[in-house]
Each structure stands twice: as structure tokens, then as C-alpha cells.
Motif scaffolding. Structure first.
Motif, mmCIF file in Angstrom:
data_model
loop_
_atom_site.group_PDB
_atom_site.id
_atom_site.type_symbol
_atom_site.label_atom_id
_atom_site.label_comp_id
_atom_site.label_asym_id
_atom_site.label_seq_id
_atom_site.Cartn_x
_atom_site.Cartn_y
_atom_site.Cartn_z
ATOM 1 N N VAL A 98 4.219 3.513 -8.493
ATOM 2 C CA VAL A 98 3.592 4.696 -7.888
ATOM 3 C C VAL A 98 4.243 5.969 -8.415
ATOM 4 O O VAL A 98 3.561 6.953 -8.740
ATOM 5 C CB VAL A 98 3.696 4.629 -6.352
ATOM 6 C CG1 VAL A 98 3.293 5.961 -5.722
ATOM 7 C CG2 VAL A 98 2.822 3.512 -5.809
ATOM 8 N N ALA A 99 5.580 5.963 -8.540
ATOM 9 C CA ALA A 99 6.296 7.152 -9.014
ATOM 10 C C ALA A 99 5.922 7.492 -10.455
ATOM 11 O O ALA A 99 5.737 8.670 -10.796
ATOM 12 C CB ALA A 99 7.804 6.927 -8.880
ATOM 13 N N ALA A 108 0.865 -1.181 0.000
ATOM 14 C CA ALA A 108 0.000 0.000 0.000
ATOM 15 C C ALA A 108 0.903 1.233 0.000
ATOM 16 O O ALA A 108 1.001 1.969 0.986
ATOM 17 C CB ALA A 108 -0.920 -0.012 1.211
ATOM 18 N N ILE A 109 1.583 1.446 -1.123
ATOM 19 C CA ILE A 109 2.634 2.459 -1.201
ATOM 20 C C ILE A 109 2.089 3.865 -0.991
ATOM 21 O O ILE A 109 2.636 4.650 -0.197
ATOM 22 C CB ILE A 109 3.366 2.382 -2.556
ATOM 23 C CG1 ILE A 109 3.805 0.924 -2.846
ATOM 24 C CG2 ILE A 109 4.557 3.317 -2.565
ATOM 25 C CD1 ILE A 109 4.741 0.348 -1.851
ATOM 26 N N GLN A 121 3.989 10.894 -11.735
ATOM 27 C CA GLN A 121 4.571 11.785 -12.738
ATOM 28 C C GLN A 121 3.638 11.936 -13.937
ATOM 29 O O GLN A 121 3.474 13.045 -14.483
ATOM 30 C CB GLN A 121 5.930 11.244 -13.195
ATOM 31 C CG GLN A 121 6.638 12.114 -14.226
ATOM 32 C CD GLN A 121 6.859 13.542 -13.732
ATOM 33 O OE1 GLN A 121 7.347 13.745 -12.615
ATOM 34 N NE2 GLN A 121 6.515 14.522 -14.549
ATOM 35 N N HIS A 122 2.996 10.837 -14.345
ATOM 36 C CA HIS A 122 2.080 10.895 -15.481
ATOM 37 C C HIS A 122 0.880 11.789 -15.167
ATOM 38 O O HIS A 122 0.428 12.566 -16.032
ATOM 39 C CB HIS A 122 1.599 9.488 -15.836
ATOM 40 C CG HIS A 122 0.642 9.452 -16.992
ATOM 41 N ND1 HIS A 122 1.042 9.655 -18.299
ATOM 42 C CD2 HIS A 122 -0.700 9.260 -17.041
ATOM 43 C CE1 HIS A 122 -0.003 9.585 -19.099
ATOM 44 N NE2 HIS A 122 -1.075 9.347 -18.364
ATOM 45 N N VAL A 177 2.137 3.659 -19.911
ATOM 46 C CA VAL A 177 2.692 4.332 -18.725
ATOM 47 C C VAL A 177 3.520 3.349 -17.904
ATOM 48 O O VAL A 177 4.607 3.660 -17.441
ATOM 49 C CB VAL A 177 1.564 4.928 -17.857
ATOM 50 C CG1 VAL A 177 2.151 5.608 -16.614
ATOM 51 C CG2 VAL A 177 0.734 5.915 -18.658
ATOM 52 N N LEU A 178 3.001 2.132 -17.751
ATOM 53 C CA LEU A 178 3.662 1.105 -16.956
ATOM 54 C C LEU A 178 4.118 -0.039 -17.849
ATOM 55 O O LEU A 178 3.700 -0.165 -18.998
ATOM 56 C CB LEU A 178 2.708 0.563 -15.889
ATOM 57 C CG LEU A 178 2.064 1.582 -14.954
ATOM 58 C CD1 LEU A 178 1.072 0.894 -14.026
ATOM 59 C CD2 LEU A 178 3.113 2.336 -14.155
ATOM 60 N N GLU A 179 4.966 -0.878 -17.296
ATOM 61 C CA GLU A 179 5.399 -2.093 -17.984
ATOM 62 C C GLU A 179 5.583 -3.184 -16.958
ATOM 63 O O GLU A 179 5.690 -2.933 -15.744
ATOM 64 C CB GLU A 179 6.704 -1.851 -18.740
ATOM 65 C CG GLU A 179 7.848 -1.364 -17.869
ATOM 66 C CD GLU A 179 9.082 -1.006 -18.690
ATOM 67 O OE1 GLU A 179 10.192 -1.266 -18.195
ATOM 68 O OE2 GLU A 179 8.926 -0.466 -19.802
ATOM 69 N N ALA A 180 5.614 -4.405 -17.409
ATOM 70 C CA ALA A 180 5.718 -5.552 -16.498
ATOM 71 C C ALA A 180 7.042 -5.533 -15.746
ATOM 72 O O ALA A 180 8.064 -5.078 -16.257
ATOM 73 C CB ALA A 180 5.569 -6.850 -17.282
ATOM 74 N N GLY A 181 6.995 -6.033 -14.505
ATOM 75 C CA GLY A 181 8.220 -6.197 -13.731
ATOM 76 C C GLY A 181 8.627 -4.994 -12.905
ATOM 77 O O GLY A 181 9.668 -5.033 -12.234
ATOM 78 N N LEU A 182 7.855 -3.928 -12.902
ATOM 79 C CA LEU A 182 8.212 -2.742 -12.123
ATOM 80 C C LEU A 182 7.945 -2.978 -10.641
ATOM 81 O O LEU A 182 6.996 -3.670 -10.261
ATOM 82 C CB LEU A 182 7.397 -1.536 -12.591
ATOM 83 C CG LEU A 182 7.647 -1.014 -14.007
ATOM 84 C CD1 LEU A 182 6.676 0.122 -14.314
ATOM 85 C CD2 LEU A 182 9.090 -0.530 -14.148
#
Length: 408
Positions: free
Chosen positions: A325-326, A127-128, A330-331, A314-319
Motif C-alpha cells: 500500500v505504501a 483491507a489496508i 508513493q508511486h 513498482v511492486l515485487e514478490a514477498g512484500l
């Protein structure tokens, strides 16, 4: 006494404490709970005459008066610990009363230390964003009172803390977030026997967290039409407009959820997802949200052309969770930057991702959509939450309703 626990003090005359002098005995505590009996030593020693004097109405010397005060304070501490434990546990009582366990350490009454433990568990649950909010609340507390213990947190302290925050320009929303974070930490402290329930500073006739007034930021119909008809001049404006329009046609979906959407969330004409904010909750709050895809939404999805699992690039696998969250943060910031730019061109004073959510709710309400439908589309568990997003009536509507009163 609560918990069906009884405790008393007695002079243990069975064993003389010869090192303390002739006729000196130790004072012991006698605790009884559910048929079990447990006796333990206290810090006090005295003669039988002194014990009888301490327990009488007339005390002969100042020294014995002081000892009586100390004994009563010890007895009160024991009673307070017993009443704070729900359910009662002899093991935890021993830790708190005798200082032999983790709950007796001063650091575990340090509010900032308790915040650190709470934040650590939030991070383990991934729960970042919530952890970041608790960290911000902790920093605000530290700036107000660097060394803060549970016994310092009273209703008066909370009111002074609120005044301090508002004096520094914090909004009512921010004050509410900080106070709710502190309240959660105190609730856990009570569960762990670190704080008495009667010392809880929140609630009726104590301190009430201010309810911020939610600004009605829904856009009027002509401004929404202007956004939908706007022809972006750059790729950045196109991406920003796509995010706003996607949200508007998809139940006012927030950017965090849009960025996390995957291609497998779409089955035919239906988009199904769980709000990230409530994905770990049970009941209606954690129920999946279903959205029928409009042609405008399909056009936006087709424009993305992503090769990975996510619909938007915006995102990709493995993050990692922290990186995810960052990137979303930013997006969102970049999207709002270009929405503001579009807003200036269209003469819209406030154009942000949040206005899409409010505009979705208010537009449907103005066209007669049932509140329950709007609520489910937005992923709300109750219509009370949805009402926060609904705009006020226009002057024209007020005049129409006023005319109804005269047409009786």
C-alpha cells in the motif's frame, strides 16, 4: 414486544430475605421465550405491602415513588435490550442485562474502542487502505469529542460533527467517508446488541450522509490528443505519461490496479483482472474486467522490461500488505507530480491520474458507445456509478439539441 419475548417483574415471596428484615422479599424478573422460562434476581427488595403500593396508582411515600421510578427504569432497560437483539439470545441478554459478559463492559460502548475492533478485523482481511480510512475517521471523531459513547451518537450529534468537519476545510467526499465509516461501526453495534435499532441516527427523517458533487474532470478531445502526442523530456515524465495513457486505454483503470497487474493477467489480446477495491465482493461488483489491448498499451508494456511477476516495476514478490500500500501510494504521488509538470507545459490546468478515468468514460460516451459497455469496462456494477464520471454536455451540443426543438 419484538422477538416474541415477554418479561415481567414479581415479588418472590417463597423465600424471605431475613438479613434485610422480617417480611422482606426479593423482586425477580420472569423472562419467557419459545417455551423456555428463565427467572433472575433484580437489585430490589421490599415487603409485600410496599410491592402492592409500588404497583398501585396511589403511592404513599416519596421513598416508594423513587423505588417505582427505579423499577420502571430497570424494566425499560430489559425491554430495550430485548428489542435490540436480532435474533434474540438469552445468553447475550444475560451479558447485557446482568453485566457478566464482554458486551456489558463500558469499553464496548466506547465508539473509539469499537472503531479499533473494526480496524483490527479489516487488517486481518488485508483491507489496508480501508483500515486507514477508518483510522482517519476515528481520529476526526476523537478531535471533535474525545470520549464518545454509543448513546451520544444522535442525529443532532452527527449534524454538529459534519459542521465541525466542513468548518475545518474537509471536502464533502471526506465527510462522506468518515460518516460511512461511523455508520458501519454502528450497524455492527446493533448486530451485537449494543445499540437499539430505534436509536439508530442514520436514515430517513434522521441524519443523511451528504452526497458530494463529483467534479466532472474529463479532458476535452484536443487536450487528450496533446497528451498522447507529447514527447517526454525525462524518464520520470515518460513513466508518468505511460501510466496516464495505460489507464486511458484500459477502461480508466486506477493506479492501484495498474500497479498490481501481473504478466499472467494477459492472455493474447485480452487483459483480464479484478478490481482490488471489489475483489472480495460477490455478484456483479466482483466480476472480472476484460480489456482488449490496444497498440499503445502493448508499447507501454514492452517499455517496462520487468523480470518479476508484475508488469510495472513498482511492486515485487514477498512484500507485506502494508509495504504494498505504501509503495503504490508513493508511486501515485510521484506520477501526479510529473503529470502536473506535463500539464503546465501543455496548458492543461488539471492533469492527474484520475482525469484518465473520467476522460475514458466521457470520450466513449461522446462517440456513441453504449453506457453498459463503458460501465463494464470500468468495473462498475451499475450504470448509475458510471454516470458520475460522465462529463457535462458542451455548449455546441446544447445549441444543436436546442435547434432540434425548433425543427418540429
Amino acid at each position: 414486544m419484538e422477538n416474541n419475548v415477554s418479561i415481567g417483574l414479581f415479588l418472590d415471596t417463597r423465600r424471605e430475605m431475613k438479613k434485610q428484615g422480617a417480611g422482606v422479599f426479593g423482586v425477580k424478573a420472569d423472562l419467557r421465550y419459545m417455551g423456555r422460562r428463565w427467572q433472575f434476581a433484580t437489585p430490589f427488595v421490599m415487603t409485600q405491602d410496599e410491592w402492592e403500593s409500588v404497583n398501585s396508582r396511589k403511592i404513599r411515600t416519596e421513598a416508594l415513588k423513587d423505588k417505582k421510578i427505579q423499577i420502571e427504569a430497570y424494566r425499560t432497560k430489559a425491554v430495550n435490550i430485548i428489542e435490540s437483539l436480532h435474533p434474540f439470545s438469552i445468553e447475550k441478554f444475560k451479558e447485557l442485562m446482568l453485566g457478566k459478559g464482554k458486551f456489558s463492559k463500558a469499553e464496548n460502548r466506547d465508539v473509539c474502542h469499537l472503531f479499533d475492533e473494526y480496524i483490527r478485523r479489516l487488517m486481518l482481511r488485508k483491507a489496508i487502505r480501508t483500515a486507514h480510512a477508518y483510522h482517519a475517521a476515528k481520529r476526526a471523531l476523537q478531535s471533535f469529542k474525545p470520549k464518545l459513547f454509543l448513546e451520544d451518537v444522535t442525529a443532532e450529534f452527527l449534524q454538529r460533527f459534519e459542521n465541525y468537519l466542513t468548518g475545518r476545510g474537509n471536502s464533502g467526499t471526506t465527510v462522506g467517508i468518515y460518516m460511512r465509516s461511523l455508520r458501519a461501526v454502528l450497524n455492527e453495534a446493533i448486530e451485537n446488541g449494543l445499540m437499539r435499532r430505534e436509536d439508530y441516527p442514520f436514515g430517513r427523517r434522521r441524519y443523511n450522509i451528504p452526497a458530494p458533487k463529483q467534479a466532472k474532470i474529463a479532458l476535452p478531445q484536443e487536450q487528450i490528443r496533446a497528451i498522447l502526442d507529447y514527447c517526454p523530456e525525462t524518464a520520470e515524465e515518460q513513466r508518468a505519461k505511460d501510466m496516464w495513457v495505460f489507464s486511458y486505454f484500459c477502461g480508466g483503470m486506477n493506479i492501484n490496479d495498474i500497479c498490481r497487474l501481473r504478466h499472467d493477467n494477459i492472455q493474447g489480446d485480452l487483459l483480464t483482472f479484478r478490481r482490488y477495491k471489489t475483489k472480495n465482493t460477490s455478484g456483479r461488483t466482483g466480476m472480472p474486467v476484460r480489456i482488449v489491448l490496444q497498440s499503445e498499451v502493448r508499447e507501454i508494456i514492452g517499455r517496462q522490461k520487468t523480470l518479476g511477476a508484475y508488469i510495472f516495476p513498482v511492486l515485487e514478490a514477498g512484500l507485506s500488505d502494508e509495504r504494498t500500500v505504501a509503495l503504490i501510494k508513493q508511486h501515485t504521488k510521484t506520477t501526479n507530480k510529473y503529470l502536473k509538470q506535463i500539464g503546465r507545459k501543455l496548458g492543461i490546468a488539471r492533469l492527474t491520474t484520475q482525469t484518465a478515468r473520467h476522460s475514458f468514460a466521457t470520450t466513449l460516451m461522446n462517440h456513441g458507445a453504449p453506457l453498459t459497455f463503458i460501465s463494464k469496462s470500468m468495473g462498475h456494477s451499475t450504470t448509475r456509478t458510471t454516470e458520475i464520471y460522465l462529463g457535462s454536455f458542451t455548449m455546441h451540443e446544447a445549441e444543436q439539441y436546442g435547434a432540434m426543438l425548433r425543427a418540429l
